[in-house]
Design an enzyme around this catalytic site. Structure first.
Site, PDB file in Angstrom:
ATOM      1  N   ASP A  84     -39.795 -27.475  -1.158  1.00  0.00           N
ATOM      2  CA  ASP A  84     -39.464 -28.890  -1.108  1.00  0.00           C
ATOM      3  C   ASP A  84     -38.958 -29.220   0.306  1.00  0.00           C
ATOM      4  O   ASP A  84     -38.780 -28.315   1.132  1.00  0.00           O
ATOM      5  CB  ASP A  84     -38.390 -29.169  -2.163  1.00  0.00           C
ATOM      6  CG  ASP A  84     -37.917 -30.601  -2.165  1.00  0.00           C
ATOM      7  OD1 ASP A  84     -38.763 -31.504  -2.154  1.00  0.00           O
ATOM      8  OD2 ASP A  84     -36.690 -30.825  -2.179  1.00  0.00           O
ATOM      9  N   ALA A  92     -36.416 -32.533   1.489  1.00  0.00           N
ATOM     10  CA  ALA A  92     -35.023 -33.006   1.509  1.00  0.00           C
ATOM     11  C   ALA A  92     -34.174 -32.231   0.515  1.00  0.00           C
ATOM     12  O   ALA A  92     -34.519 -32.113  -0.663  1.00  0.00           O
ATOM     13  CB  ALA A  92     -34.958 -34.497   1.189  1.00  0.00           C
ATOM     14  N   ALA A 144     -28.255 -43.297  -8.356  1.00  0.00           N
ATOM     15  CA  ALA A 144     -29.484 -43.131  -7.566  1.00  0.00           C
ATOM     16  C   ALA A 144     -29.939 -41.686  -7.542  1.00  0.00           C
ATOM     17  O   ALA A 144     -31.146 -41.412  -7.460  1.00  0.00           O
ATOM     18  CB  ALA A 144     -29.253 -43.638  -6.147  1.00  0.00           C
ATOM     19  N   MET A 168     -33.795 -37.857  -8.956  1.00  0.00           N
ATOM     20  CA  MET A 168     -34.275 -37.319  -7.678  1.00  0.00           C
ATOM     21  C   MET A 168     -35.300 -36.205  -7.882  1.00  0.00           C
ATOM     22  O   MET A 168     -35.146 -35.361  -8.764  1.00  0.00           O
ATOM     23  CB  MET A 168     -33.107 -36.792  -6.849  1.00  0.00           C
ATOM     24  CG  MET A 168     -33.476 -36.487  -5.409  1.00  0.00           C
ATOM     25  SD  MET A 168     -34.105 -37.933  -4.522  1.00  0.00           S
ATOM     26  CE  MET A 168     -32.666 -38.992  -4.539  1.00  0.00           C
ATOM     27  N   LYS A 220     -41.240 -41.825  -5.423  1.00  0.00           N
ATOM     28  CA  LYS A 220     -40.254 -42.883  -5.244  1.00  0.00           C
ATOM     29  C   LYS A 220     -40.492 -44.103  -6.133  1.00  0.00           C
ATOM     30  O   LYS A 220     -39.529 -44.726  -6.598  1.00  0.00           O
ATOM     31  CB  LYS A 220     -40.173 -43.284  -3.764  1.00  0.00           C
ATOM     32  CG  LYS A 220     -39.835 -42.107  -2.840  1.00  0.00           C
ATOM     33  CD  LYS A 220     -38.679 -41.253  -3.375  1.00  0.00           C
ATOM     34  CE  LYS A 220     -38.432 -40.033  -2.523  1.00  0.00           C
ATOM     35  NZ  LYS A 220     -37.516 -39.065  -3.152  1.00  0.00           N
ATOM     36  N   HIS A 233     -39.276 -43.024  -9.417  1.00  0.00           N
ATOM     37  CA  HIS A 233     -37.815 -42.939  -9.340  1.00  0.00           C
ATOM     38  C   HIS A 233     -37.195 -44.316  -9.583  1.00  0.00           C
ATOM     39  O   HIS A 233     -36.249 -44.446 -10.386  1.00  0.00           O
ATOM     40  CB  HIS A 233     -37.429 -42.412  -7.957  1.00  0.00           C
ATOM     41  CG  HIS A 233     -35.986 -42.074  -7.799  1.00  0.00           C
ATOM     42  ND1 HIS A 233     -35.561 -40.882  -7.271  1.00  0.00           N
ATOM     43  CD2 HIS A 233     -34.851 -42.764  -8.079  1.00  0.00           C
ATOM     44  CE1 HIS A 233     -34.238 -40.862  -7.247  1.00  0.00           C
ATOM     45  NE2 HIS A 233     -33.791 -42.003  -7.726  1.00  0.00           N
ATOM     46  N   ARG A 276     -44.362 -35.201  -9.335  1.00  0.00           N
ATOM     47  CA  ARG A 276     -43.453 -34.410 -10.165  1.00  0.00           C
ATOM     48  C   ARG A 276     -42.919 -35.240 -11.332  1.00  0.00           C
ATOM     49  O   ARG A 276     -42.745 -36.454 -11.179  1.00  0.00           O
ATOM     50  CB  ARG A 276     -42.263 -33.949  -9.313  1.00  0.00           C
ATOM     51  CG  ARG A 276     -42.624 -33.148  -8.104  1.00  0.00           C
ATOM     52  CD  ARG A 276     -41.421 -33.108  -7.194  1.00  0.00           C
ATOM     53  NE  ARG A 276     -41.698 -32.325  -6.002  1.00  0.00           N
ATOM     54  CZ  ARG A 276     -40.891 -32.317  -4.941  1.00  0.00           C
ATOM     55  NH1 ARG A 276     -39.800 -33.046  -4.936  1.00  0.00           N
ATOM     56  NH2 ARG A 276     -41.188 -31.589  -3.905  1.00  0.00           N
ATOM     57  N   ASP A 327     -34.529 -28.385  -5.025  1.00  0.00           N
ATOM     58  CA  ASP A 327     -33.146 -28.700  -5.377  1.00  0.00           C
ATOM     59  C   ASP A 327     -33.045 -29.698  -6.518  1.00  0.00           C
ATOM     60  O   ASP A 327     -31.945 -30.178  -6.828  1.00  0.00           O
ATOM     61  CB  ASP A 327     -32.399 -29.263  -4.157  1.00  0.00           C
ATOM     62  CG  ASP A 327     -32.940 -30.625  -3.737  1.00  0.00           C
ATOM     63  OD1 ASP A 327     -32.176 -31.615  -3.746  1.00  0.00           O
ATOM     64  OD2 ASP A 327     -34.128 -30.711  -3.383  1.00  0.00           O
TER      65      ASP A 327
END
Length: 275
Positions: free
Chosen positions: A15, A17, A48, A52, A56, A59, A163, A189
């Site tokens: 990944d 970030a 928010a 994650m 986006k 999200h 994802r 993460d």
């Protein structure tokens, strides 16, 4: 020809970030808060962070489906957020994200050394992200100036489904010429990223402290008392339980030892799908 189980790992799919760059995964989360605020809807940093790892747009859709946020939106606009409303927020999110991505582009301490060790062990380095391609272009360029270049990069909008679907992880398998998905390890993460790796049939390594789940800067992480850090590891471990990662480690700096362990397990005939 008979099937032969892989004896060693051939690739790591990393990944971005919270894994290789942006300790604490601040670049995407803070921009979600700002994008919603421009529509007069308050979203906390903690809220928010919840979805994650997803693409986006997805999200934002997930955030809008949270009852408390949907109520705030309805109070502001007199209706619940539709897909068109989600798209409007996404279209405001994107330029903010592109404009501010450089503020959180530093490599995670130990990342370059860990990746060098993986390459020395014979692994190719793939990568994927919840960022769309237009953002990834800037992320990749910034990482290159800091010494990190992956062998392959796939953004969330370059596959049919992001994802937690396995498409991005499997795109790496194809592009890197990996012979068997069991010879790959996915490192992330977030729980959608770990599910992505699981569903792709890979070994999975969840990072508990460098990313979204802990949500601290490197300096704040370093300053945590040992008992507090132990409690946070337990809390984050519970968050990952449903995704069933094979390993939990603090940061990518610990990854080379995990790679050695996975290679030993493969040599013993163990496979990620049955562990």
């Amino acid at each position: 020809m008979n099937y032969q189980q892989p004896q060693r790992l051939q690739a790591a799919v990393l990944d971005w970030a919270g894994t290789v760059v942006d300790f604490g995964s601040f670049a995407p989360t803070q921009i979600f808060v700002e994008a919603f605020a421009e529509f007069g809807v308050k979203v906390s940093l903690e809220e928010a962070r919840g979805p994650m790892g997803m693409g986006k747009w997805d999200h934002i859709r997930t955030l809008c489906d949270i009852p408390a946020i949907a109520e705030r939106y309805q109070a502001q606009f007199g209706r619940l957020p539709s897909d068109d409303d989600v798209t409007a927020i996404y279209e405001r999110f994107m330029p903010l994200q592109i404009d501010k991505i450089a503020e959180h582009s530093a490599l995670i301490p130990g990342a370059l050394q860990a990746i060098a060790a993986l390459r020395e062990a014979g692994l190719k380095i793939g990568s994927c992200s919840g960022y769309p391609a237009v953002v990834m272009e800037k992320v990749v360029a910034l990482a290159k100036t800091n010494g990190y270049v992956a062998d392959y990069v796939v953004a969330t909008d370059e596959v049919p489904n992001g994802r937690p679907h396995p498409a991005q992880a499997l795109a790496n398998v194809i592009a890197l010429g990996v012979e068997d998905v069991a010879a790959c390890v996915k490192v992330d993460d977030t729980w959608p990223g770990i599910l992505e790796g699981r569903r792709a049939g890979m070994w999975t390594v969840a990072l508990t402290c460098s990313g979204n789940a802990l949500g601290l800067t490197w300096e704040q992480y370093q300053a945590l008392p040992s008992d507090t850090l132990a409690q946070q590891r337990q809390r984050i471990g519970r968050l990952f339980e449903g995704a069933r990662p094979h390993y939990l480690i603090d940061t990518i700096a610990e990854l080379p030892q995990v790679i050695s362990d996975i290679n030993a397990r493969l040599a013993r005939g163990e496979m990620p799908q049955t562990c």
